[in-house]
Scaffold this motif. Sequence first.
Motif, PDB file in Angstrom:
ATOM      1  N   PHE A  84      21.366   5.587   3.390  1.00  0.00           N
ATOM      2  CA  PHE A  84      20.425   6.564   3.940  1.00  0.00           C
ATOM      3  C   PHE A  84      18.968   6.232   3.598  1.00  0.00           C
ATOM      4  CE2 PHE A  84      17.911  10.450   3.330  1.00  0.00           C
ATOM      5  CZ  PHE A  84      17.956  10.979   4.614  1.00  0.00           C
ATOM      6  N   LEU A  85      18.745   5.661   2.410  1.00  0.00           N
ATOM      7  CA  LEU A  85      17.360   5.432   1.981  1.00  0.00           C
ATOM      8  C   LEU A  85      16.640   4.393   2.831  1.00  0.00           C
ATOM      9  CD1 LEU A  85      17.821   5.731  -1.879  1.00  0.00           C
ATOM     10  CD2 LEU A  85      16.684   7.349  -0.344  1.00  0.00           C
ATOM     11  N   ARG A  86      17.365   3.715   3.737  1.00  0.00           N
ATOM     12  CA  ARG A  86      16.683   2.875   4.713  1.00  0.00           C
ATOM     13  C   ARG A  86      15.658   3.672   5.509  1.00  0.00           C
ATOM     14  NH1 ARG A  86      17.514  -2.834   5.270  1.00  0.00           N
ATOM     15  NH2 ARG A  86      16.944  -2.597   7.447  1.00  0.00           N
ATOM     16  N   ALA A  87      15.893   4.986   5.574  1.00  0.00           N
ATOM     17  CA  ALA A  87      15.006   5.832   6.366  1.00  0.00           C
ATOM     18  C   ALA A  87      13.650   6.050   5.689  1.00  0.00           C
ATOM     19  CB  ALA A  87      15.677   7.174   6.653  1.00  0.00           C
ATOM     20  N   ALA A  88      13.539   5.705   4.402  1.00  0.00           N
ATOM     21  CA  ALA A  88      12.218   5.753   3.755  1.00  0.00           C
ATOM     22  C   ALA A  88      11.495   4.480   4.164  1.00  0.00           C
ATOM     23  CB  ALA A  88      12.369   5.841   2.236  1.00  0.00           C
ATOM     24  N   ARG A  89      10.616   4.596   5.129  1.00  0.00           N
ATOM     25  CA  ARG A  89      10.013   3.402   5.721  1.00  0.00           C
ATOM     26  C   ARG A  89       8.812   2.950   4.912  1.00  0.00           C
ATOM     27  NH1 ARG A  89      13.664   1.183   8.627  1.00  0.00           N
ATOM     28  NH2 ARG A  89      12.089  -0.013   9.716  1.00  0.00           N
ATOM     29  N   THR A  90       9.077   2.162   3.881  1.00  0.00           N
ATOM     30  CA  THR A  90       7.962   1.571   3.154  1.00  0.00           C
ATOM     31  C   THR A  90       7.293   0.559   4.056  1.00  0.00           C
ATOM     32  OG1 THR A  90       9.474  -0.070   2.298  1.00  0.00           O
ATOM     33  CG2 THR A  90       8.995   1.801   0.886  1.00  0.00           C
ATOM     34  N   GLN A  91       6.131   0.134   3.651  1.00  0.00           N
ATOM     35  CA  GLN A  91       5.455  -0.923   4.414  1.00  0.00           C
ATOM     36  C   GLN A  91       6.406  -2.114   4.470  1.00  0.00           C
ATOM     37  OE1 GLN A  91       1.350  -1.902   3.431  1.00  0.00           O
ATOM     38  NE2 GLN A  91       1.942  -4.030   3.432  1.00  0.00           N
ATOM     39  N   ARG A  92       6.715  -2.520   5.666  1.00  0.00           N
ATOM     40  CA  ARG A  92       7.668  -3.608   5.823  1.00  0.00           C
ATOM     41  C   ARG A  92       6.983  -4.742   6.554  1.00  0.00           C
ATOM     42  NH1 ARG A  92      13.083  -2.436   5.949  1.00  0.00           N
ATOM     43  NH2 ARG A  92      13.303  -3.418   7.976  1.00  0.00           N
ATOM     44  N   LEU A  93       7.745  -5.777   6.783  1.00  0.00           N
ATOM     45  CA  LEU A  93       7.112  -6.972   7.357  1.00  0.00           C
ATOM     46  C   LEU A  93       6.498  -6.717   8.712  1.00  0.00           C
ATOM     47  CD1 LEU A  93       9.398  -9.741   6.122  1.00  0.00           C
ATOM     48  CD2 LEU A  93       7.055  -9.243   5.535  1.00  0.00           C
ATOM     49  N   GLU A  94       7.090  -5.797   9.461  1.00  0.00           N
ATOM     50  CA  GLU A  94       6.497  -5.557  10.778  1.00  0.00           C
ATOM     51  C   GLU A  94       5.104  -4.961  10.654  1.00  0.00           C
ATOM     52  OE1 GLU A  94       9.431  -4.446   9.684  1.00  0.00           O
ATOM     53  OE2 GLU A  94      10.001  -2.536  10.608  1.00  0.00           O
ATOM     54  N   ASP A  95       4.774  -4.501   9.441  1.00  0.00           N
ATOM     55  CA  ASP A  95       3.443  -3.937   9.230  1.00  0.00           C
ATOM     56  C   ASP A  95       2.467  -4.942   8.620  1.00  0.00           C
ATOM     57  OD1 ASP A  95       4.578  -1.506  10.005  1.00  0.00           O
ATOM     58  OD2 ASP A  95       5.263  -1.143   7.970  1.00  0.00           O
ATOM     59  N   LEU A  96       2.928  -6.162   8.382  1.00  0.00           N
ATOM     60  CA  LEU A  96       2.027  -7.159   7.813  1.00  0.00           C
ATOM     61  C   LEU A  96       0.897  -7.445   8.798  1.00  0.00           C
ATOM     62  CD1 LEU A  96       4.444  -9.666   6.057  1.00  0.00           C
ATOM     63  CD2 LEU A  96       2.885  -8.018   5.021  1.00  0.00           C
ATOM     64  N   PRO A  97      -0.191  -8.039   8.321  1.00  0.00           N
ATOM     65  CA  PRO A  97      -1.353  -8.245   9.199  1.00  0.00           C
ATOM     66  C   PRO A  97      -0.976  -8.996  10.475  1.00  0.00           C
ATOM     67  CG  PRO A  97      -1.870  -8.834   6.929  1.00  0.00           C
ATOM     68  CD  PRO A  97      -0.412  -8.520   6.955  1.00  0.00           C
ATOM     69  N   PRO A  98      -1.669  -8.702  11.566  1.00  0.00           N
ATOM     70  CA  PRO A  98      -1.320  -9.281  12.870  1.00  0.00           C
ATOM     71  C   PRO A  98      -1.456 -10.803  12.898  1.00  0.00           C
ATOM     72  CG  PRO A  98      -3.308  -7.918  13.005  1.00  0.00           C
ATOM     73  CD  PRO A  98      -2.736  -7.703  11.655  1.00  0.00           C
ATOM     74  N   ASP A  99      -2.183 -11.376  11.938  1.00  0.00           N
ATOM     75  CA  ASP A  99      -2.305 -12.833  11.942  1.00  0.00           C
ATOM     76  C   ASP A  99      -1.155 -13.511  11.193  1.00  0.00           C
ATOM     77  OD1 ASP A  99      -3.235 -11.789   9.527  1.00  0.00           O
ATOM     78  OD2 ASP A  99      -4.428 -13.585   9.123  1.00  0.00           O
ATOM     79  N   PHE A 100      -0.201 -12.729  10.686  1.00  0.00           N
ATOM     80  CA  PHE A 100       0.985 -13.354  10.083  1.00  0.00           C
ATOM     81  C   PHE A 100       1.629 -14.211  11.163  1.00  0.00           C
ATOM     82  CE2 PHE A 100       5.197 -13.784   8.255  1.00  0.00           C
ATOM     83  CZ  PHE A 100       4.959 -13.820   6.895  1.00  0.00           C
ATOM     84  N   PRO A 101       1.911 -15.499  10.849  1.00  0.00           N
ATOM     85  CA  PRO A 101       2.187 -16.453  11.927  1.00  0.00           C
ATOM     86  C   PRO A 101       3.517 -16.272  12.659  1.00  0.00           C
ATOM     87  CG  PRO A 101       2.403 -17.504   9.778  1.00  0.00           C
ATOM     88  CD  PRO A 101       1.872 -16.137   9.533  1.00  0.00           C
TER      89      PRO A 101
END
Lengths: 145, 152
Positions: B66-83
């Motif tokens: 269930f704790l997957r629902a705690a959406r910590t900053q994840r990779l999809e939130d990394l800066p847009p220039d992440f390659p």
Amino acid sequence: MTDYPYWEDVKEGDELPPLTKRPTTRQLVRYAGVSGDFYEIHYDKEFAISTGLPGVILHGALNSAFLGQLVIDWMGPRGVLKKLGCQYRGMSKPGDVLTCKGVVTKKRLQDGEGLVDCEVWVEDQTGRKFTPGWATAALPVRAAT
Amino acid sequence: MPDAAPDVESLRKRFLGQISPPEVMEVEKGHVIAFAKAIDDPNPLWNDEAQARQSHLGGMVAPPTFLRAARTQRLEDLPPDFPYTRLLDGGSEWEYFEAVRPGDRITAVNRIADIFSRAGSLGPMIFVVSETTYTNQFGRVAATQKNTSIRY
């Protein structure tokens, strides 16, 4: 009421009762909603294909949830899940018939707890084990009750 | 999809050890039930308060993932220039220390523990291992999750 195993009842090599799951796109949308994982590869076929995938695929964590259910259904409410892990080595898609399976690999008493290690996995209708995993459960100890 | 071999060293320098801002989740009973229905798990411990009260747990708890629902900053939130913009989940390892109950206030913090690259069937892939710690309102760690994300 189902008789759930005590630690003493379990032996290495015991198989957990298999659990079958038939995921649908609707389930993936529901899971996206409750988990907050709205990545489009899980419900938007065109998007999924544009990323190199064959189509919509399951959230890996949904397979992980299935494995959690497998272990907990087996051990019952008096057992405690201590560890649960798996690797998503392959993909699964809506329409697959998934079977979660497990086998007891080791049992040990540690600090008064009756621990049981299991190998668990999800396989699809072709028998491909695409999500290998492991779990540790603490089962009630008869000697202590 | 980037063609060149990824410059893992610069990614490691930039992201390794990065700690996310804390994400707070109030665990709501309706959310737990909706989660249980979404994963198709009818266990009364996460579906039915009246039955769960008869158990030694004394009431409903959250199912293990269930704790997957705690959406910590994840990779999809990394800066847009992440390659690498495409993302797959590589796997998860949970360790549990305390039951999570409706009414709990869980604080999740995510730390990037490892970054490495590997050639995959979809081209060069970057593996990012993150460790999330879920702490309840009593200051006790309820669970930890080590997750591997694959970007390609």
